[in-house]
Design a protein around this motif. Sequence first.
Motif, mmCIF file in Angstrom:
data_model
loop_
_atom_site.group_PDB
_atom_site.id
_atom_site.type_symbol
_atom_site.label_atom_id
_atom_site.label_comp_id
_atom_site.label_asym_id
_atom_site.label_seq_id
_atom_site.Cartn_x
_atom_site.Cartn_y
_atom_site.Cartn_z
ATOM 1 N N ALA A 89 0.836 -1.197 0.000
ATOM 2 C CA ALA A 89 0.000 0.000 0.000
ATOM 3 C C ALA A 89 0.873 1.250 0.000
ATOM 4 O O ALA A 89 0.618 2.205 -0.748
ATOM 5 N N ALA A 90 1.913 1.234 0.835
ATOM 6 C CA ALA A 90 2.816 2.382 0.914
ATOM 7 C C ALA A 90 3.469 2.635 -0.443
ATOM 8 O O ALA A 90 3.526 3.771 -0.929
ATOM 9 N N PHE A 91 3.927 1.548 -1.076
ATOM 10 C CA PHE A 91 4.594 1.675 -2.367
ATOM 11 C C PHE A 91 3.660 2.303 -3.397
ATOM 12 O O PHE A 91 4.014 3.262 -4.083
ATOM 13 N N LEU A 92 2.433 1.784 -3.462
ATOM 14 C CA LEU A 92 1.498 2.273 -4.484
ATOM 15 C C LEU A 92 1.050 3.699 -4.205
ATOM 16 O O LEU A 92 0.872 4.489 -5.130
ATOM 17 N N LEU A 93 0.867 4.023 -2.925
ATOM 18 C CA LEU A 93 0.419 5.376 -2.575
ATOM 19 C C LEU A 93 1.465 6.407 -2.974
ATOM 20 O O LEU A 93 1.158 7.577 -3.168
ATOM 21 N N VAL A 94 2.719 5.979 -3.092
ATOM 22 C CA VAL A 94 3.765 6.886 -3.565
ATOM 23 C C VAL A 94 3.906 6.764 -5.084
ATOM 24 O O VAL A 94 3.964 7.759 -5.802
ATOM 25 N N PHE A 95 3.931 5.516 -5.554
ATOM 26 C CA PHE A 95 4.205 5.265 -6.968
ATOM 27 C C PHE A 95 3.187 5.961 -7.876
ATOM 28 O O PHE A 95 3.555 6.620 -8.855
ATOM 29 N N ILE A 96 1.914 5.858 -7.550
ATOM 30 C CA ILE A 96 0.880 6.347 -8.459
ATOM 31 C C ILE A 96 0.929 7.864 -8.628
ATOM 32 O O ILE A 96 1.029 8.352 -9.753
ATOM 33 N N PRO A 97 0.905 8.635 -7.527
ATOM 34 C CA PRO A 97 1.017 10.082 -7.762
ATOM 35 C C PRO A 97 2.390 10.485 -8.306
ATOM 36 O O PRO A 97 2.487 11.436 -9.090
ATOM 37 N N ALA A 98 3.432 9.748 -7.930
ATOM 38 C CA ALA A 98 4.776 10.113 -8.380
ATOM 39 C C ALA A 98 4.902 9.938 -9.895
ATOM 40 O O ALA A 98 5.617 10.689 -10.558
ATOM 41 N N ALA A 99 4.196 8.931 -10.448
ATOM 42 C CA ALA A 99 4.299 8.674 -11.889
ATOM 43 C C ALA A 99 3.768 9.854 -12.694
ATOM 44 O O ALA A 99 4.246 10.141 -13.795
ATOM 45 N N GLY A 100 2.780 10.559 -12.162
ATOM 46 C CA GLY A 100 2.227 11.687 -12.891
ATOM 47 C C GLY A 100 2.723 13.022 -12.372
ATOM 48 O O GLY A 100 2.296 14.077 -12.835
ATOM 49 N N GLU A 101 3.647 12.981 -11.397
ATOM 50 C CA GLU A 101 4.129 14.209 -10.773
ATOM 51 C C GLU A 101 4.783 15.115 -11.815
ATOM 52 O O GLU A 101 5.530 14.685 -12.676
ATOM 53 N N PHE A 102 4.482 16.405 -11.704
ATOM 54 C CA PHE A 102 4.982 17.290 -12.733
ATOM 55 C C PHE A 102 5.663 18.516 -12.142
ATOM 56 O O PHE A 102 6.665 18.996 -12.661
ATOM 57 N N VAL A 103 5.210 18.944 -10.976
ATOM 58 C CA VAL A 103 5.783 20.166 -10.395
ATOM 59 C C VAL A 103 7.210 19.946 -9.923
ATOM 60 O O VAL A 103 8.116 20.719 -10.258
ATOM 61 N N ILE A 104 7.434 18.864 -9.158
ATOM 62 C CA ILE A 104 8.757 18.660 -8.557
ATOM 63 C C ILE A 104 9.838 18.440 -9.620
ATOM 64 O O ILE A 104 10.866 19.122 -9.601
ATOM 65 N N PRO A 105 9.620 17.503 -10.575
ATOM 66 C CA PRO A 105 10.658 17.338 -11.607
ATOM 67 C C PRO A 105 10.878 18.628 -12.390
ATOM 68 O O PRO A 105 12.006 18.945 -12.783
ATOM 69 N N ASP A 106 9.807 19.396 -12.600
ATOM 70 C CA ASP A 106 9.920 20.618 -13.383
ATOM 71 C C ASP A 106 10.742 21.666 -12.660
ATOM 72 O O ASP A 106 11.570 22.352 -13.255
ATOM 73 N N LEU A 107 10.525 21.782 -11.327
ATOM 74 C CA LEU A 107 11.199 22.838 -10.573
ATOM 75 C C LEU A 107 12.569 22.433 -10.056
ATOM 76 O O LEU A 107 13.438 23.272 -9.861
ATOM 77 N N LEU A 108 12.761 21.149 -9.802
ATOM 78 C CA LEU A 108 14.026 20.715 -9.196
ATOM 79 C C LEU A 108 14.873 19.857 -10.120
ATOM 80 O O LEU A 108 16.082 19.781 -9.957
ATOM 81 N N GLY A 109 14.220 19.138 -11.055
ATOM 82 C CA GLY A 109 14.925 18.141 -11.850
ATOM 83 C C GLY A 109 15.710 18.726 -13.002
ATOM 84 O O GLY A 109 15.631 19.922 -13.293
ATOM 85 N N PRO A 110 16.492 17.866 -13.666
ATOM 86 C CA PRO A 110 17.284 18.312 -14.819
ATOM 87 C C PRO A 110 16.355 18.699 -15.970
ATOM 88 O O PRO A 110 15.362 18.017 -16.211
ATOM 89 N N PRO A 111 16.662 19.786 -16.672
ATOM 90 C CA PRO A 111 15.735 20.307 -17.683
ATOM 91 C C PRO A 111 15.607 19.386 -18.897
ATOM 92 O O PRO A 111 14.561 19.342 -19.519
ATOM 93 N N GLU A 112 16.656 18.612 -19.200
ATOM 94 C CA GLU A 112 16.595 17.842 -20.439
ATOM 95 C C GLU A 112 15.688 16.622 -20.317
ATOM 96 O O GLU A 112 15.137 16.159 -21.308
ATOM 97 N N ALA A 113 15.550 16.105 -19.105
ATOM 98 C CA ALA A 113 14.774 14.875 -18.952
ATOM 99 C C ALA A 113 13.291 15.203 -18.879
ATOM 100 O O ALA A 113 12.848 15.892 -17.977
ATOM 101 N N GLN A 114 12.527 14.707 -19.847
ATOM 102 C CA GLN A 114 11.102 14.982 -19.880
ATOM 103 C C GLN A 114 10.334 13.849 -19.217
ATOM 104 O O GLN A 114 10.440 12.700 -19.627
ATOM 105 N N LEU A 115 9.547 14.186 -18.198
ATOM 106 C CA LEU A 115 8.663 13.196 -17.584
ATOM 107 C C LEU A 115 7.285 13.365 -18.193
ATOM 108 O O LEU A 115 6.949 14.417 -18.752
#
Lengths: 358, 283
Positions: free
Chosen positions: B214-240
């Motif tokens: 349950a813990a894994f899925l509760l993180v995995f599912i929203p993380a798969a569609g996460e857009f704000v964090i990778p956009d603001l903190l992540g490397p610019p070239e990698a597109q999620l």
Amino acid sequence: MLRAEGVAKRYGATVALEGLDLAIAPGEFFALLGGSGSGKTTLLRLVAGFETPDAGRLLLEGRDLVPLPPYRRPVAMMFQNYALFPHLDVFDNVAYGLRRAGVPSAELRRRVAEALALVRLAGLERRRPHRLSGGQRQRVALARSLVVRPRLLLLDEPLAALDAGLREATGFELRALQRATGAAFVMVTHDQAEAMALADRIGVLERGRLVQVGPPREVYERPATRFVATFLGGANLLAGTVRADGGVDCAEAGCVLRPAAPLARPAGSAVTLALRPERVRMRPEAADRAAAAEGEGPNATRGTVVEIAYRGELSTCLVRLDGGTALRVSRPSAEGVPARGTRVALAWPGEALTVLAD
Amino acid sequence: MRRLAVLAPASAWLALFVAAPAVVLLGIALGEADAGVPPFRPPFAADGTWQGSFANFATVLTDPFYRDAFLRSLVVAFATASLCLLIAYPMALAIARVPEARRTPLLLAVLLPFWTGFLIRVGAWIGLLRDAGWLNGVLRALGLIEAPLPLLYSDLAMYLGMVHAYLPFAVLPLHAVLARRDPALEEAAAGLGARPATVFLTVTLPLSAPGAAAAFLLVFIPAAGEFVIPDLLGPPEAQLVGRVLWGEFFQNRDWPLAAALAVVLLALLILPLRLFQRLEARP
């Protein structure tokens, strides 16, 4: 083989055990009997290693157990609710201890099969605990503890979770297993009938202290204290004052109590005696003068039946004595029980009276 | 009948806010981008004739740009969920081993980050990690580095932000399972000769598997569609996929393609959910 010397355990301000001394012989079936909060489970948990004593020593065959963690103690414990591993099937539950000991797989299979045969569960190896009946679970728990061949098996209320009908049969099986394995069993129970039926010796715990240790018959018939007398079989307690001739004046019973051996206590001192309900002879009060002597003299009195409790083979009557107190009297139901309100004459032999220490 | 009545509000909610939007989304995905308002042509014309196509799905599934975005999103979500699980498990176990009366403050501490806005928390990481940020400042003051370390806009920064944001979602279900565990089982194992580490591996861990899933899925599912964090903190070239989806929708105004992306993402996330349900249904 197991010796407890001055063992004490406190939880905060609560004293669980106090200065407890106890010796268990090899191959003995010992029952620790006590009410809730008497410290009986604490003692078991101290021996198993789940708790550490505040004082005292626990020796198993001369070796001090206290510094050893639970997994190093040659002691097995059967938990009250069996604590079977729900994610493992019967085979893996029983094999658990053998796997930890690194027993090779061929021997492991043989020993698990033996243990399951011993508790008559062969064929259920692949069942999960939730698909077993209460009696089957209890036997899996037994097999799991016995398969590691412990020198000492601790049983926490082993029969408490079983239906009444299963309890006696399982008790007999437990005895037979204990004899077959030769391990010492230490059982904790709050059920005096269970303790007396199964154990070679009983230790009665009251508020963290062992108040009496002995064979069931001795503890039952010669209770040492007020607590033991009432906890085992619900004895009647009669208070009185010692007479110069070694008898006891008991105003509340309305007669003189005369134990088999005269009391060697100073005349005038207060004393309490225990009288077992089933040792009292009860007859309807005779109307005719010829039997008028019945209910007179020492160890005899009269009263009125005020309550009757039918308990199957025995019935217990509450008899309000003319002296004021009420006496519990039980007799085989088959012999007939007087109706409520009947006047009765009561008498008991001198050896039925036990002088209590407190 | 009564069961129906009890379930009705939930069913209505699901129909209105989950099923209906999903149908609309699917409809848009089958349409075609078109200049206009709204900026697409629906799959059915006004007279009911079919004019849609599956071209958007074909693009999403075959174009390496989108395929890589999906793949990378799943990898990031998997890594985030795994990291959260690894960090959350000891936390949850420690909280569950504390006497019950003292657990509540600890659980509140786990939830403490929620008392700050999500964007503010991400912004805080930027402040910590950027070239002129706190961390580089401290390292430079200590003389450990000459030039600032490129911490921000890296995988490290992205994972820090993701794990930080999603950790409570992993701690809570794990704690729920671990707090309910029967201490007698662990004692029974110890009594049978199992050392503490073995007790953990053979009893505690397997019995907490549903909570871990349950813990894994509760993180995995929203993380798969996460857009704000990778956009603001992540490397610019990698597109999620979240970022790509946002781009298609708001920058390219290609609603049908964005909708197709969303539908495929949804389908990808339903798979692990079903697996989890299977696992849960087992006795």
